[in-house]
Design an enzyme around this catalytic site. Structure first.
Site, PDB file in Angstrom:
ATOM      1  NE  ARG A  17       3.338  -3.481  -6.919  1.00  0.00           N
ATOM      2  CZ  ARG A  17       2.817  -4.380  -7.804  1.00  0.00           C
ATOM      3  NH1 ARG A  17       2.065  -5.435  -7.354  1.00  0.00           N
ATOM      4  NH2 ARG A  17       3.433  -4.485  -8.972  1.00  0.00           N
ATOM      5  CD  GLU A  47       6.072  -7.112 -12.594  1.00  0.00           C
ATOM      6  OE1 GLU A  47       5.411  -5.984 -12.236  1.00  0.00           O
ATOM      7  OE2 GLU A  47       5.708  -7.787 -13.381  1.00  0.00           O
ATOM      8  CD  GLU A  91       3.607 -11.431 -11.232  1.00  0.00           C
ATOM      9  OE1 GLU A  91       2.872 -10.605 -12.189  1.00  0.00           O
ATOM     10  OE2 GLU A  91       4.292 -11.260 -10.590  1.00  0.00           O
ATOM     11  CD  GLU A 122      -2.232  -5.972  -8.460  1.00  0.00           C
ATOM     12  OE1 GLU A 122      -1.712  -6.987  -7.890  1.00  0.00           O
ATOM     13  OE2 GLU A 122      -1.603  -5.288  -9.348  1.00  0.00           O
TER      14      GLU A 122
HETATM   15  C1  GLA Z   1       2.757  -7.583 -11.966  1.00  0.00           C
HETATM   16  C2  GLA Z   1       2.783  -7.753 -10.489  1.00  0.00           C
HETATM   17  C3  GLA Z   1       1.977  -8.375  -9.669  1.00  0.00           C
HETATM   18  C4  GLA Z   1       0.721  -7.786 -10.032  1.00  0.00           C
HETATM   19  C5  GLA Z   1       0.493  -7.963 -11.270  1.00  0.00           C
HETATM   20  C6  GLA Z   1      -0.933  -7.763 -11.680  1.00  0.00           C
HETATM   21  O1  GLA Z   1       3.126  -8.387 -12.709  1.00  0.00           O
HETATM   22  O2  GLA Z   1       4.313  -8.406 -10.318  1.00  0.00           O
HETATM   23  O3  GLA Z   1       2.485  -8.366  -8.308  1.00  0.00           O
HETATM   24  O4  GLA Z   1       0.801  -6.389  -9.717  1.00  0.00           O
HETATM   25  O5  GLA Z   1       1.182  -7.365 -12.211  1.00  0.00           O
HETATM   26  O6  GLA Z   1      -1.317  -7.546 -13.079  1.00  0.00           O
END
Ligand code: GLA
Length: 659
Positions: free
Chosen positions: A112, A151, A306, A354
């Protein structure tokens, strides 16, 4: 701008990626969401290739059905723009928009974040998909919040980035002479005679220029912020009633200045994954990041966007959370200002990188302990309801991402000078003493506080020093830790002794650094030990509280106090000594725990008229009413929490029975 539909109630949910599943699973998803009390899900974060399978060709049908299904079941949507992960076609159409590492390697799709933030083609593609989404879903009744990107943090060293970096530097410095001065380019023959020769800090034979590295981070923060703003402005224009946010990641590699970003979002949102589950490390860290988020939000509410519902990343291992820990950590976020609790992710991915991250619905299926905890938490949050009263704190901690970045630079006196760990140690000591701490930016006025804590403010500006000085001059108390006041904003070393612009306020002058070898300790007199760092401190008005007991610094001051209210700490005190020291400081500054009985794993936060008390320990605890000063009051069973009215200590809301 308020989060529509969440007046009086807390948000609960997480990232929902229905594009990974056949549609019959969606039906089970929404049924389970209702059972768990989920009322908000984040959709579409990584769905670009499913929404725009070829340039300019959109497939929104599946997302229409998802949003309608969620809305029909009373679940609101945080709709993401999917720009963190361009589809494979993007790199083929625009090879120049793929990111380049500092070693000159061009990266391709397959993971990504495969884009250069400065590439015009990426910016155009991102605006286009954001516009298409906003046009399609403007007015959709499920839409509660926009979540731009994911992020932000991508860094690129390509020619687009180089050109944008030069533009940013011209804006900042105006002339090449000013740049040369700021970057100390007289050193190692780095003087620039042409703007076109200025590059991002690409791979270079030996130590890179620290000021160049630092400015590149600042540039990355501003460049990514420009990416965010472009999308935000499109969304605001097409859906003026829907707030816009993005989720801040908090990690050493993230080149984002959250103080600057927080001014640009309608709601501060953070992701948090504790990095250790040893002892109470996850609990302490949770309190710290929640206080950071509240600080970035200017003391107002924010959102935990998150967290992992069932794991902690413990030194590279994914360890399951302890029974009840999900509820306790979530409550800590809520007590400290979060509008709710969002998780990554709803249903564990069937495959992909993941697949082994925890999820609200695990691979084992709905009949699993983790889903029972998730359901329990949903019920607790529904019961608590939303309460936006201000968090009460008499203590502020000054937190500076630029010092964090500079302390990751080359050529420092010791390796591993970990700014994050130093801040955590100070904040964690206050947490263990039951004292609530606000986080503030350097230079912010401090007048509302009794005490200000300043760990490792490596880059100290005149405005930061002035704010501290006028706070102390008007009767405030301050503690400054080592590695503060060492350099200016361009990592040019302060001359005349440290902590530089803070020296007069503290009544000390540091002549020399004595970094301690890894795991070495130095005994202190009359008690305690220091580690990591020590210094030759000359008192200039201050008195010694603790002295070095051995070695080259034997007999020299280690901790000093000036005028009874300005302390300087020149080494990393061991935990017990730091807590004893801070307890003394709190007493002098008239700072009390949030309630009698708070501390040592019994987390208490006062928020308006509400008192949140979370017992993270395995023993029963008792807390008293803040106004009464007595420790007898309410009993909190091990591993549970309660939320009460501040004065009456009446349990007006269910305590958590879960263990
Ligand atoms: C981050 C990302 C998510 C995922 C999580 C996994 O916070 O924003 O897309 O990758 O980590 O821990």
């Amino acid at each position: 701008m308020p989060l529509r539909g969440f007046e009086g109630r807390l948000c609960y949910g997480g990232d929902y990626n229905p594009e990974q599943w056949p549609e019959h699973v969606w039906v089970e998803d929404v049924q389970l969401m209702r059972q768990c009390g989920v009322n908000l899900v984040t959709v579409g974060v990584f769905a670009w290739s499913m929404l725009e399978p070829a340039p300019g060709q959109y497939e929104f049908g599946w997302l229409d059905r998802v949003l309608d299904l969620l809305h029909d079941n009373g679940i609101s949507v945080v709709l993401a723009t999917p720009t963190a992960s361009p589809p494979p076609w993007f790199g083929f159409a625009h090879p120049d928009a793929l990111p380049v590492t500092r070693d000159g390697v061009r990266l391709v799709h397959g993971s990504r974040d495969a884009y250069c933030p400065s590439a015009p083609a990426y910016r155009a593609a991102a605006r286009r998909i954001a516009t298409a989404l906003a046009q399609r879903y403007a007015g959709h009744p499920a839409l509660a919040l926009w979540h731009v990107h994911n992020e932000y943090g991508t860094v690129c060293y390509c020619d687009h980035a180089a050109a944008a970096f030069r533009r940013w530097l011209r804006d900042r410095y105006g002339t090449l002479d000013a740049l040369n001065e700021a970057w100390t380019t007289a050193f190692w023959s780095q003087r620039y005679a042409d703007w076109e020769h200025v590059l991002p800090p690409r791979a270079t034979p030996y130590l890179a220029n620290p000021a160049q590295l630092l400015d590149f981070r600042r540039f990355c923060s501003d460049e990514l912020l420009a990416c965010f703003r472009e999308q935000r402005d499109v969304l605001r224009e097409l859906t003026p009633d829907v707030p816009v946010t993005t989720n801040f990641a908090i990690a050493p590699w993230v080149p984002i200045d959250p103080w600057a970003w927080a001014r640009e979002v309608d709601l501060v949102a953070i992701d948090h994954y504790p990095s250790s589950n040893d002892g109470l490390a996850a609990e302490e860290e949770t309190a710290f990041v929640a206080d950071l988020a509240r600080g970035w939000a200017g003391g107002r509410t924010w959102l935990l966007m998150e967290q992992a519902p069932d794991i902690v990343h413990n030194g590279g291992w994914m360890v399951p959370k302890r029974p009840g820990q999900l509820t306790r950590l979530s409550l800590s976020h809520v007590a400290r200002g979060s509008l709710g609790v969002m998780n990554f992710q709803w249903r564990a991915s069937p495959g992909g990188a993941e697949a082994f991250m925890s999820a609200m619905v695990p691979h084992a299926g709905p009949d699993a302990r983790s889903l029972r905890e998730v359901t329990h938490l949903g019920a607790q949050l529904a019961n608590l309801g939303r309460h936006d009263g201000p968090v009460a704190a008499d203590v502020a901690l000054v937190w500076d991402p630029h010092s964090w970045w500079a302390l990751q630079g080359p050529g420092l006196p010791a390796p591993g000078l970990d700014y994050w760990a130093m801040c955590r140690h100070v904040h964690g000591s206050a947490w263990r003493l039951g004292v609530t701490v606000d986080i503030v930016a350097p230079g912010e006025p401090l007048s509302g506080y009794r005490l200000v804590l300043v760990p490792a403010l490596f880059l100290t500006t005149a405005s930061a020093a002035d704010a501290i000085k006028s706070f102390v001059d008007s009767g405030g108390h301050v503690v400054v830790w080592y590695l503060s006041g060492v350099a200016d904003t361009n990592v040019r070393v302060h001359r005349g002794g440290w902590p530089g612009l803070l020296a007069t306020t503290l009544g000390v002058r540091v002549e020399r650094h004595y970094p301690l070898p890894h795991q070495a300790t130095v005994a202190l007199d009359p008690a305690g030990t220091g580690s990591s760092w020590s210094e030759l401190v000359r008192p200039e008005g201050a008195e010694a509280l603790l002295r070095y007991a051995k070695g080259d610094l034997a007999g020299e001051p280690a901790v000093t106090v000036h005028a009874g209210r300005a302390w300087y700490v020149s080494t990393r005190l061991d935990d017990a000594t730091q807590q004893r020291f801070l307890a003394q400081v709190f007493a002098a500054a008239n700072v009390a725990p949030a309630a009698p009985g708070a501390g040592h794993g019994v987390e208490v936060v006062r928020r308006g008229q509400r008192l949140y008390a979370i017992n993270h320990t395995t023993s029963p605890a008792e807390i008293g009413a803040p106004s009464q000063g007595s420790q007898t009051g309410l009993r909190i069973e091990p591993g549970t929490y309660l939320v009460t009215d501040v004065d009456n200590l009446v349990t007006d809301i269910d305590s958590a029975a879960h263990r």
